[in-house]
Design an enzyme around this catalytic site. Structure first.
Site, PDB file in Angstrom:
ATOM      1  N   LYS A  80       0.847  -1.200   0.000  1.00 66.73           N
ATOM      2  CA  LYS A  80       0.000   0.000   0.000  1.00 66.73           C
ATOM      3  C   LYS A  80       0.881   1.248   0.000  1.00 66.73           C
ATOM      4  O   LYS A  80       1.886   1.302   0.724  1.00 66.73           O
ATOM      5  CB  LYS A  80      -0.907  -0.036   1.240  1.00 66.73           C
ATOM      6  CG  LYS A  80      -1.967   1.051   1.300  1.00 66.73           C
ATOM      7  CD  LYS A  80      -2.841   0.873   2.550  1.00 66.73           C
ATOM      8  CE  LYS A  80      -3.901   1.953   2.673  1.00 66.73           C
ATOM      9  NZ  LYS A  80      -4.697   1.805   3.919  1.00 66.73           N
ATOM     10  N   SER A 155      -9.613   1.978   2.939  1.00 66.67           N
ATOM     11  CA  SER A 155      -8.784   2.722   2.011  1.00 66.67           C
ATOM     12  C   SER A 155      -7.828   1.850   1.205  1.00 66.67           C
ATOM     13  O   SER A 155      -7.319   2.290   0.187  1.00 66.67           O
ATOM     14  CB  SER A 155      -7.978   3.782   2.766  1.00 66.67           C
ATOM     15  OG  SER A 155      -7.102   3.164   3.698  1.00 66.67           O
ATOM     16  N   SER A 179      -9.482  -0.339   7.202  1.00 60.73           N
ATOM     17  CA  SER A 179      -8.949  -0.290   5.829  1.00 60.73           C
ATOM     18  C   SER A 179      -8.208  -1.525   5.338  1.00 60.73           C
ATOM     19  O   SER A 179      -7.861  -1.593   4.156  1.00 60.73           O
ATOM     20  CB  SER A 179      -8.045   0.927   5.667  1.00 60.73           C
ATOM     21  OG  SER A 179      -8.834   2.071   5.603  1.00 60.73           O
TER      22      SER A 179
HETATM   23  N1  GLN Z   1     -12.839   4.230   6.271  1.00 63.35           N
HETATM   24  C1  GLN Z   1     -12.280   4.719   7.487  1.00 63.35           C
HETATM   25  C2  GLN Z   1     -11.931   6.187   7.323  1.00 63.35           C
HETATM   26  O1  GLN Z   1     -12.275   6.722   6.333  1.00 63.35           O
HETATM   27  C3  GLN Z   1     -11.085   3.902   7.883  1.00 63.35           C
HETATM   28  C4  GLN Z   1      -9.855   4.236   7.148  1.00 63.35           C
HETATM   29  C5  GLN Z   1      -8.656   3.413   7.544  1.00 63.35           C
HETATM   30  O2  GLN Z   1      -8.747   2.387   8.221  1.00 63.35           O
HETATM   31  N2  GLN Z   1      -7.503   3.888   7.114  1.00 63.35           N
HETATM   32  O3  GLN Z   1     -11.365   6.805   8.149  1.00 63.35           O
END
Ligand code: GLN
Length: 491
Positions: A80, A155, A179
């Protein structure tokens, strides 16, 4: 398509170690697969062809010299784009870091290299890991290999999509609110969030430092466990790293694969297993609960009354921390600089750079966080959210006095169509309704495929006490032994 891209990491490492194939051949097969499908999937932001082939050659040379190879030597991995990679572009999905080539490797990437894995490149993500669909990437959306018109989660949608599209057998993600697990669920792959502090944050571009946790993504539970073992453990460069060895997640995954859960007590989270989830998700989850019971697990209902406040608490704590962390992107030290024409003040250049460099969701979070931390509002928002965090931790502690692990669906809904939730932030945030409590508590969580709903993958989440990551691998591997892995339609 070459068969090599269909293999698990365990199978690839076995073939390389036994000399039946070379790391170069394996790497080339994956690079060819990326060339064949990634214009449609768009999982990668950067493919490091030369670096990957050089790393693969080094593994083949070590083998030829008779050196002992580690359990993942020669296995390709996609990383990532939130982790720094020395000399290789790292954008965090943002324009503000476009063109930045970090001068150092993150600890996770260093450990991947030490393990002899072959980094194929960097995967797409929502900008600064803020999002649930990868649509907030400044470089365009990633597409779900199960249905190219749907989101791959976020994400870390790029990492999950790369696995589901057979572009890589292993990938790295980061989980602040879900994420790793949510993209895993909606792409039919496995994603594990380790105990907070169990994997190093050194070189992980910070979003919310008290929550951010890098972790493994794979197509099987055992592969995820091997990757977890390779990247985990104490790092003196991360002040919140836990000074203890990684729980034996590999042994736990192997034990689970025998399909025997006798003596294991699992709690179904009442608040997350009723209405609120799509009927198809609930049906697949309920069927898996029956399967776990057939494998010998004792199943009870466990109420965690404060979990319903986790989402609002998270959306105060995470933005608060991000508003502070993202202050470092000022147009001076890294990446983009706008308006530096010799006539503008430093402050003007910073403003123009941040205005141009950050996307709308990142700006929204910075504003919410700055507001929640401002004097006069701090106690009402940030302070209150921290109290909720404590109550959620107490729910977990009480639950783990009764059961070994908690289970729930990973997400309330399957992969939704691209564009369906981008205009309504709250609808997007709901994707992480079931994953966020674990982050606030700091314990480990894993998503494992548990079935299909209307032809799209559904994930089951296993949550365990802090530093009992091995328990969730055992349960996940047992379910996988009964359900099997999911294969998307051919691309
Ligand atoms: N979807 C969540 C957010 O927008 C989690 C994101 C993550 O785990 N990086 O913050």
């Amino acid at each position: 398509m070459s068969d090599l891209t269909r293999l698990t990491a365990v199978e690839i490492a076995g073939l390389v170690a036994g000399g039946e194939t070379s790391a170069v051949e394996v790497t080339q097969a994956h690079l060819d697969r990326i060339a064949a499908v990634d214009d449609r999937v768009r999982a990668f932001l950067h493919v490091d062809t030369d670096g990957a082939l050089a790393a693969a050659r080094a593994v083949d040379e070590r083998r030829a010299a008779g050196e002992e190879l580690g359990p993942l030597a020669g296995v390709p991995v996609a990383v990532k784009d939130v982790l720094t990679t020395k000399g290789v572009p790292t954008t965090v999905g943002s324009k503000i870091l476009e063109g930045w080539r970090p001068p150092y490797d993150s600890t996770i990437v260093q450990r991947l290299r030490d393990a002899g894995t072959v980094m194929l490149g960097k995967t797409n993500m929502d900008e600064f890991a803020m999002g649930s669909s990868t649509e907030y990437s400044a470089y365009g959306a990633t597409h779900n290999p199960w249905d190219l018109d749907r989101i791959p989660g976020g994400s870390g949608g790029g990492s999950a999509a790369a696995l589901a599209a057979y572009e890589a057998p292993l990938a790295i993600g980061s989980d602040t609110g879900g994420s790793i697990r949510q993209p895993g669920a909606v792409t039919g792959t496995v994603g594990a969030k380790p105990t907070y502090g169990g994997t190093s944050r050194y070189g992980l571009v910070a979003f919310s430092s008290s929550l951010d946790t890098p972790g493994p993504c794979a197509r099987t539970v055992l592969d995820a466990a091997l990757l977890h073992q390779a990247i985990g453990g104490h790092d003196p460069r991360d002040s919140t790293s836990i000074p203890a060895p990684v729980p034996d997640v590999v042994a736990a995954a192997r034990l689970g694969a025998t399909g025997d859960l006798t003596g294991v007590k699992l709690g179904v989270v009442t608040e997350f297993s009723g209405e609120g989830a799509e009927p198809g998700v609930l049906a697949a989850f309920r069927e898996s609960v029956d399967t776990l019971a057939k494998l010998g697990a004792e199943i009870v209902e466990v109420s965690c009354p404060h979990f319903r406040y986790a989402l609002p608490a998270y959306y105060l704590i995470a933005p608060s921390e991000c508003s502070s962390n993202l202050a470092r992107f000022d147009g001076v030290r890294f990446g983009l600089r706008v308006g530096d024409d010799g006539n503008r003040s430093l402050e003007e250049v910073m403003q123009l750079t941040r205005e141009a460099g950050f996307g709308p969701e990142v700006k929204r979070r910075i504003m919410i966080g700055t507001y929640a931390l401002s004097s006069g509002y701090y106690d009402a928002y940030y302070g209150q959210a921290q109290k909720v965090r404590t109550l959620i931790t107490r729910d977990f502690t009480a639950a783990f006095e009764r059961v070994d692990a908690l289970i729930s669906p990973t997400t309330p809904f399957v992969a939704f169509p691209l564009g369906a939730r981008t205009s309504d932030p709250y609808q997007m945030y709901l994707a992480d309704l079931y994953t966020i409590p674990t982050n606030l508590y700091g314990g480990p969580g894993i998503s494992v495929p548990c079935g299909l709903s209307d032809g799209l993958p559904v994930g089951l989440q296993v949550m365990a006490p802090t530093m009992a990551d091995d328990r969730m691998y055992r349960v996940a591997a047992a379910l996988e032994s009964a359900v099997g892995t999911l294969t998307p339609p051919a691309l």
